[in-house]
Scaffold this active site. Structure first.
Site, short mmCIF file in Angstrom:
data_model
loop_
_atom_site.label_atom_id
_atom_site.label_comp_id
_atom_site.label_asym_id
_atom_site.label_seq_id
_atom_site.Cartn_x
_atom_site.Cartn_y
_atom_site.Cartn_z
N LYS A 25 0.81 -1.27 0.18
CA LYS A 25 0.05 0.23 0.06
C LYS A 25 0.86 1.28 -0.05
CE LYS A 25 -3.91 2.39 0.79
NZ LYS A 25 -5.11 2.43 1.47
N GLU A 63 -4.61 9.61 -6.29
CA GLU A 63 -5.42 8.49 -7.00
C GLU A 63 -5.84 9.17 -8.49
OE1 GLU A 63 -8.49 5.20 -5.53
OE2 GLU A 63 -9.39 7.33 -5.57
N1 GLY Z 1 -8.55 1.64 0.05
C1 GLY Z 1 -8.02 2.00 -1.42
C2 GLY Z 1 -7.35 3.39 -1.31
O1 GLY Z 1 -6.85 3.72 -0.35
O2 GLY Z 1 -7.00 4.05 -2.32
#
Ligand code: GLY
Length: 353
Positions: free
Chosen positions: A215, A225
């Site tokens: 992550k 994002e």
């Molecule tokens: N749970 C997906 C993100 O943090 O982008």
């Protein structure tokens, strides 16, 4: 007590290990004007005792559960921050799962244009996913996380001792994100996840760390994002659709249970688009059904699933955005699938039961 391991992410650290000593030394270094802990009905009983002496200026308790991640409860948190006379240099410690972290971070970031906050995630899901990457917010107009912002905490303290307080189904639900991290970016993690069997005797530290590293790598490369971070959405397009519809039914599913279904269906779509092999598709389906079972999904609900999928924040215009698997350990964002193929993928999942 052993020293925690520091994992740097963007402009803050994740401290993995004993949270009591790591928080104490953070407070020594940072000296906030006041310290308040936010908990829910569950973490107030099971987790607060572990760090209780740190809450020198108060504890705010809210009801537990996603249905309370709303404006009314956020308002009650803001009210208590005012009542406790906190200033911008005060610290809010969010002790709980994703709801506490997202909503506590949201309230702290907007109170007085931003007071200090740290995350102490207590569920597996929040330790490996929700607490990392700065997504904060509340649910609004029935849509998950539709009001919020990106803002990093000053630190995240991940202590696997809190996992002992979790019911098995919650642990298994969070484990779906570890499986996802393996499938999208780390083949060894996928193998290690399978070696965890029924999750009843796992030594969590290493697999939690490996999952956090996936992550961390993704959010470091794309914090807002715009592109690559969307790979974290694997299993979540169909998963969220199924989760939202089933939430209103007599058989609601936990987030990870729905994501497990989503990962099977989206692996099927990947296979149909000549990305992953038949053999990988079969291995993913067998493993996930073995761990999560196979609650069947009525065909009459498929259109409702698709309506919910269309609400995803990552869609552009009318298209439903998917992350698919190119191979185990490698994902591709911004893929599309039409309604026919989505329905076929859910039929495939149903055929495995
Ligand atoms: N749970 C997906 C993100 O943090 O982008």
């Amino acid at each position: 007590m052993t020293k925690s391991k520091e994992i740097p992410v963007q402009d803050y650290n994740i401290y993995l290990g004993d949270s009591q000593s790591a928080i104490a030394s953070f407070l020594d270094r940072n000296r906030p004007s006041k310290i308040v802990v936010l908990v829910d009905d569950n973490t107030s009983v099971h987790c607060l005792p572990i760090i209780k002496e740190i809450a020198t200026d108060g504890v705010i308790t809210i009801p537990a559960g996603e249905k309370f991640k709303n404006l009314e409860v956020a308002q009650s948190i803001w009210d208590q921050l005012f009542t406790l006379k906190l200033d911008r240099n005060s610290l809010l410690i969010n002790l709980g799962g994703g709801v506490i972290g997202d909503m506590g971070g949201f309230c702290a970031s907007t109170y007085m244009r931003g007071m200090r906050f740290v995350q102490v995630p207590t569920t597996l899901l929040s330790q490996v996913d929700a607490s990392i990457g700065g997504k904060l917010g509340i649910d609004y107009h029935g849509l998950k996380n539709s009001v919020g912002l990106f803002k990093n905490p000053e630190a995240v303290f991940v202590d696997t001792v809190y996992l002992d307080t979790l019911p098995y189904v919650e642990l298994r639900s969070g484990f779906a994100e570890i499986i996802k991290h393996g499938l999208i970016a780390d083949e060894d993690l996928w193998k290690d996840a399978q070696a965890c069997g029924d999750l009843k005797s796992v030594s969590w530290q290493k697999i939690v760390e490996d999952s956090i590293l996936v992550k961390k790598d993704v959010v470091d490369s794309d914090p807002f994002e715009r592109g690559r971070r969307k790979i974290l959405n694997f299993g979540h397009t169909i998963g969220h659709g199924v989760e939202s519809v089933m939430l209103e039914s007599a058989h609601p599913l936990l987030h990870g249970e729905a994501v497990a279904i989503g990962m099977i269906a989206e692996s099927y779509i990947s296979n149909q688009k000549k990305m992953i092999s038949d053999q990988d598709l079969k291995a993913i389906g067998n493993y996930l059904i073995g761990l999560y079972g196979s609650p069947s999904l009525q065909e009459g609900l498929y259109d409702d699933f698709i309506v919910k999928m269309r609400h995803d924040k990552k869609n552009r215009g009318d298209e439903i955005n998917f992350t698919l698997l190119e191979s185990i350990g490698k994902a591709r964002e911004n893929c599309q699938a039409d309604a026919q193929l989505i329905k076929e993928s859910i039929n495939y999942y149903n055929s495995l039961s």
